[in-house]
Design a protein around this motif. Structure first.
Motif, short mmCIF file in Angstrom:
data_model
loop_
_atom_site.label_atom_id
_atom_site.label_comp_id
_atom_site.label_asym_id
_atom_site.label_seq_id
_atom_site.Cartn_x
_atom_site.Cartn_y
_atom_site.Cartn_z
N ARG A 244 16.58 77.30 86.22
CA ARG A 244 15.40 76.47 86.45
C ARG A 244 15.61 75.51 87.61
O ARG A 244 16.72 75.04 87.84
N HIS A 245 14.50 75.25 88.28
CA HIS A 245 14.47 74.35 89.44
C HIS A 245 15.23 73.04 89.19
O HIS A 245 14.98 72.38 88.19
N ARG A 246 16.15 72.75 90.09
CA ARG A 246 16.91 71.48 90.12
C ARG A 246 18.01 71.36 89.06
O ARG A 246 18.72 70.35 89.03
N LEU A 247 18.16 72.33 88.18
CA LEU A 247 19.20 72.19 87.15
C LEU A 247 20.56 72.69 87.66
O LEU A 247 20.62 73.59 88.48
N PHE A 248 21.60 72.09 87.12
CA PHE A 248 22.98 72.45 87.50
C PHE A 248 23.51 73.54 86.57
O PHE A 248 23.19 73.57 85.38
N TYR A 249 24.33 74.44 87.12
CA TYR A 249 24.93 75.52 86.32
C TYR A 249 26.40 75.70 86.69
O TYR A 249 26.80 75.45 87.84
N SER A 250 27.16 76.20 85.72
CA SER A 250 28.56 76.56 85.97
C SER A 250 28.61 77.88 86.71
O SER A 250 27.61 78.58 86.80
N CYS A 251 29.79 78.24 87.18
CA CYS A 251 29.95 79.53 87.84
C CYS A 251 29.56 80.64 86.87
O CYS A 251 29.74 80.51 85.66
N CYS A 252 29.02 81.74 87.38
CA CYS A 252 28.52 82.78 86.49
C CYS A 252 29.68 83.59 85.90
O CYS A 252 30.76 83.70 86.49
N GLN A 253 29.40 84.17 84.75
CA GLN A 253 30.44 84.85 83.97
C GLN A 253 30.78 86.24 84.52
O GLN A 253 31.94 86.63 84.53
N ASP A 254 29.77 86.95 85.00
CA ASP A 254 30.02 88.35 85.38
C ASP A 254 30.54 88.53 86.79
O ASP A 254 31.37 89.41 87.04
N LYS A 255 30.08 87.69 87.74
CA LYS A 255 30.50 87.88 89.13
C LYS A 255 31.58 86.90 89.56
O LYS A 255 32.46 87.25 90.35
N CYS A 256 31.50 85.66 89.09
CA CYS A 256 32.42 84.62 89.60
C CYS A 256 33.69 84.42 88.79
O CYS A 256 34.77 84.34 89.36
N GLN A 257 33.57 84.31 87.48
CA GLN A 257 34.77 84.04 86.69
C GLN A 257 35.88 85.07 86.92
O GLN A 257 37.05 84.70 87.01
N PRO A 258 35.56 86.38 87.06
CA PRO A 258 36.64 87.36 87.31
C PRO A 258 37.28 87.24 88.70
O PRO A 258 38.23 87.94 89.00
N LEU A 259 36.73 86.37 89.54
CA LEU A 259 37.15 86.24 90.92
C LEU A 259 37.78 84.88 91.19
O LEU A 259 38.69 84.74 92.00
N LEU A 260 37.28 83.86 90.48
CA LEU A 260 37.65 82.48 90.82
C LEU A 260 39.07 82.10 90.40
O LEU A 260 39.64 81.18 90.98
N GLY A 261 39.66 82.79 89.43
CA GLY A 261 41.04 82.51 89.06
C GLY A 261 41.95 82.70 90.26
O GLY A 261 42.79 81.87 90.58
N PHE A 262 41.74 83.81 90.97
CA PHE A 262 42.51 84.07 92.19
C PHE A 262 42.17 83.04 93.28
O PHE A 262 43.05 82.46 93.90
N MET A 263 40.88 82.81 93.47
CA MET A 263 40.46 81.94 94.58
C MET A 263 40.88 80.48 94.41
O MET A 263 41.08 79.77 95.38
N LEU A 264 40.99 80.03 93.15
CA LEU A 264 41.36 78.63 92.90
C LEU A 264 42.88 78.43 92.85
O LEU A 264 43.37 77.31 92.77
N CYS A 265 43.62 79.53 92.94
CA CYS A 265 45.07 79.43 92.83
C CYS A 265 45.65 78.59 93.97
O CYS A 265 45.32 78.80 95.13
N GLY A 266 46.45 77.60 93.62
CA GLY A 266 47.09 76.73 94.61
C GLY A 266 46.28 75.51 94.99
O GLY A 266 46.68 74.74 95.84
N ILE A 267 45.13 75.33 94.34
CA ILE A 267 44.24 74.22 94.71
C ILE A 267 44.83 72.85 94.38
O ILE A 267 44.51 71.85 95.03
N ASP A 268 45.73 72.79 93.42
CA ASP A 268 46.31 71.50 93.01
C ASP A 268 47.55 71.12 93.80
O ASP A 268 48.11 70.06 93.59
N LYS A 269 47.97 72.00 94.71
CA LYS A 269 49.24 71.73 95.43
C LYS A 269 49.06 70.62 96.47
O LYS A 269 48.00 70.50 97.05
#
Ligand code: ZN
Ligand code: ZN
Length: 269
Positions: A244-269
């Motif tokens: 819905r217009h103007r609402l915030f959402y988390s990353c999507c389950q089907d396309k992003c979550q299977p990808l973001l673990g790799f992409m976020l790796c090393g972010i805390d270094k």
């Protein structure tokens, strides 16, 4: 991962569309990292206020290329498009910090904007748009001509089956080739193809085209460290009424979550 799946099923989403049980913070971008064996996550942080500022900009300008002088703006970047047949779109903001401690804001729109991969001031896609055109256009033409062939009268049943099979093979091969165009990077300096890092069987269409992957990819290429990420929907409600217009959402389950673990790796270094 499995534990998260269970939580995803049982908890109702909060106002950020986040189904995980979290009382203080919101993990808007997260995913399981195979290398580390844990889930990496990024909270919203100050990205929410940056997102609100972006909403104000969108509202007052009525377009996404508002950084350009009025006379240089492209009508194709008007926001009217998001209220028509195409419906709305996800937008995202990342609050980042550079090597000198300076804060830098990045912004992204999901997928293409009226057939365009790039817009002035917005994070680029994970693929080279020209390579995408070179790959997709000829195959698209072939697929369309098979479609026309199928519409002709007096096509025998056997020919029809053969044409359908041919079309299926073409589009499956195209999907595989498209996935090879995506270069996925992370904060450990690793670069891999989408099919290399995606967790699970069958990569869904549009994987890698959401705001979070674009923002993270852009941060890596600019040597920035993201501190927070926020994604919101703008425009006409989607067909399944989940955005819905103007609402915030988390990353999507089907396309992003299977990808973001790799992409976020090393972010805390
Ligand atoms: Zn997504
Ligand atoms: Zn990791």
């Amino acid at each position: 991962m499995e534990k998260n799946r269970a939580l995803l099923r049982t908890k109702n989403p909060d106002k950020f569309g986040n189904r995980k049980k979290q009382s203080v913070t919101h993990h808007t971008a997260f995913g399981f990292c195979r290398k580390c064996g844990v889930e990496h996550a990024l909270e919203t942080g100050d990205a929410v206020s940056l997102a609100s500022a972006l909403m104000t900009q969108l509202e007052s300008n009525g377009c996404i290329d508002f950084e350009l002088p009025q006379e240089q703006r492209n009508p194709g970047f008007s926001l009217d498009y998001l209220w028509g047949e195409a419906r709305g779109k996800m937008f995202g903001v990342a609050d980042c910090i550079d090597a000198n401690g300076k804060r830098v804001a990045l912004k992204a729109f999901s997928c293409q904007y009226q057939g365009r991969w790039e817009a002035p001031g917005w994070a680029p896609p994970l693929l080279d748009p020209q390579a995408w055109d070179r790959l997709v256009e000829p195959v698209d033409r072939e697929i369309k001509s098979i479609g026309l062939e199928l519409e002709r009268p007096h096509v025998s049943k056997t020919t029809r089956l053969e044409l359908r099979e041919q079309r299926k093979i073409l589009s499956q091969a195209l999907m595989r080739d498209i996935h090879e165009l995506y270069e996925v990077s992370n904060f450990c300096g690793e670069r891999r193809s989408l099919s290399d890092v995606f967790i699970g069987q069958g990569i869904p269409t549009g994987a890698g085209d959401c705001c979070a992957p674009k923002l993270l990819h852009s941060a890596v290429s600019k040597d920035l460290r993201p501190l927070g990420i926020a994604e919101f929907f703008w425009g006409r409600e989607n067909l399944s009424h989940t955005r819905r217009h103007r609402l915030f959402y988390s990353c999507c389950q089907d396309k992003c979550q299977p990808l973001l673990g790799f992409m976020l790796c090393g972010i805390d270094k």
